[in-house]
Scaffold this active site. Structure first.
Site, short mmCIF file in Angstrom:
data_model
loop_
_atom_site.label_atom_id
_atom_site.label_comp_id
_atom_site.label_asym_id
_atom_site.label_seq_id
_atom_site.Cartn_x
_atom_site.Cartn_y
_atom_site.Cartn_z
N CYS A 270 0.81 -1.22 0.00
CA CYS A 270 0.00 0.00 0.00
C CYS A 270 0.85 1.27 0.00
CB CYS A 270 -0.98 -0.01 1.17
SG CYS A 270 -0.23 0.19 2.81
N HIS A 318 -2.52 1.49 6.91
CA HIS A 318 -2.91 1.34 5.49
C HIS A 318 -3.10 2.72 4.89
CE1 HIS A 318 -4.25 -1.04 2.07
NE2 HIS A 318 -5.21 -0.14 1.88
N HIS A 330 -5.91 1.89 -4.15
CA HIS A 330 -5.00 1.35 -3.14
C HIS A 330 -4.61 -0.07 -3.49
CE1 HIS A 330 -7.99 -1.04 -0.43
NE2 HIS A 330 -8.51 -0.91 -1.63
#
Length: 355
Positions: A270, A318, A330
């Site tokens: 990510c 994240h 993402h």
């Protein structure tokens, strides 16, 4: 006749004994069966598997960010260690040259011999010339003393560099140990997630991982598709061209696989995706989510515009790239490629504008 009679059977022998034995075996079998049922773990439902897998992926993501941070520090430590060693080698070479020069001077003195100055003056056939030579020798002696002092300074500097290298090496080993620990944590959690997913049917697995139609079309990976999607998302309306370039890069990477620790160009985790997107736009970002959230100006959810970094979970483990209309691009996890997703899919932790 009495001698030929059969001996009287014990009341617990024969059929009675066989019956008792069968009852005992049946009891043992029943007990074993009950034990087996008691020890067997109930099969998880797809919903329970999704909950477990999501938790494992989240924990693996957190460990991945720690791994990325430790790797960044280890790589920087290796570069510093190499630089220290190179500098020490250069200074050692200069020191050796200075030592050779001193050795040559000392050997010349030894060959010429040392006679007391008063006797040299008395025995000299040309006292004036002697005095001139003496002054020259004195100046040479001063230069020799300066050379000796320089050698001492070089020795001290080399020892300082070697000490710094030893400290750097110790720090590097510590970061490498942390790398191994985090790698073991990530691989263990991902292996457990794979095991749970393997127990599901293909359709159940697709539903759990979000691969049942929620992934973007392959056409979006082309330049034209990326541009079209960019316009639909409103990303081209962003006032900063670098943010638009970062979003365009992310659109071009839709469908790329998630690989923990990867920063592109063909696979990403990510924070690696976000870093690569802005690197393509000429902006340098830190490697981890923990550092990326502080890389720019914090903005509220209501202020979001395309190109902003959006972070999730209480541990800020994240990150995604906001593209407008409540959506982001993402890299979710190993079961899902780079994709478009709503930002309310995960607990929102904050946002940062880096340009």
């Amino acid at each position: 006749m009495a001698a030929h009679r059969r001996p009287r059977q014990h009341p617990f022998r024969g059929r009675t004994a066989r019956t008792a034995a069968l009852l005992a075996m049946a009891g043992a079998a029943t007990t074993t069966g009950f034990d087996g049922i008691a020890q067997a773990e109930p099969r998880l439902t797809p919903t329970q598997v999704k909950t477990e897998v999501d938790t494992l992926y989240r924990e693996a993501e957190s460990a991945t960010q720690k791994y990325d941070g430790a790797k960044e520090q280890a790589d920087a430590g290796e570069r510093r260690l190499t630089s220290l060693r190179d500098e020490a080698a250069r200074k050692t070479q200069k020191l050796n040259s200075a030592r050779d020069a001193l050795g040559t001077f000392a050997a010349a003195q030894y060959r010429s011999g040392d006679i007391a100055p008063a006797w040299q003056l008395a025995l000299s056939s040309d006292p004036k010339r002697y005095l001139d030579d003496a002054a020259l020798a004195e100046r040479a002696g001063d230069r020799q003393a300066a050379a000796v002092s320089q050698v001492r300074r070089q020795l001290q500097e080399i020892e300082r560099l070697r000490g710094a290298a030893r400290v750097e090496l110790k720090s590097l080993k510590s970061h490498q140990d942390e790398l191994r620990r985090q790698k073991a944590s990530v691989t263990g959690k991902l292996a457990e997630a794979r095991r749970l997913l393997a127990e599901l049917s293909p359709s159940q697995r697709d539903h759990v991982t979000g691969a049942d139609g929620t992934a973007p079309a392959a056409a979006s990976r082309s330049a034209d598709g990326a541009r079209q999607a960019l316009e639909q998302a409103g990303a081209v309306a962003t006032p900063d061209s670098r943010a638009a370039a970062a979003v365009a890069y992310a659109f071009a990477k839709l469908g790329s696989p998630y690989v923990w620790g990867a920063t592109g160009p063909h696979s990403f985790d990510c924070s690696g995706l976000v870093q690569a997107a802005y690197r393509a736009a000429g902006v340098s970002l830190p490697r981890t989510t923990y550092a990326q959230i502080d890389a720019g100006r914090r903005v509220s959810r209501s202020e979001l515009r395309p190109g902003d970094l959006v972070f999730f979970y209480s541990g800020v483990s994240h990150v995604g790239l906001y593209i407008g209309n409540g959506r982001m691009i993402h890299a979710p996890n190993p079961s899902a490629p780079v994709r478009v997703a709503p930002i309310d899919q995960m607990p929102f932790a904050g946002a940062t504008r880096v340009v």
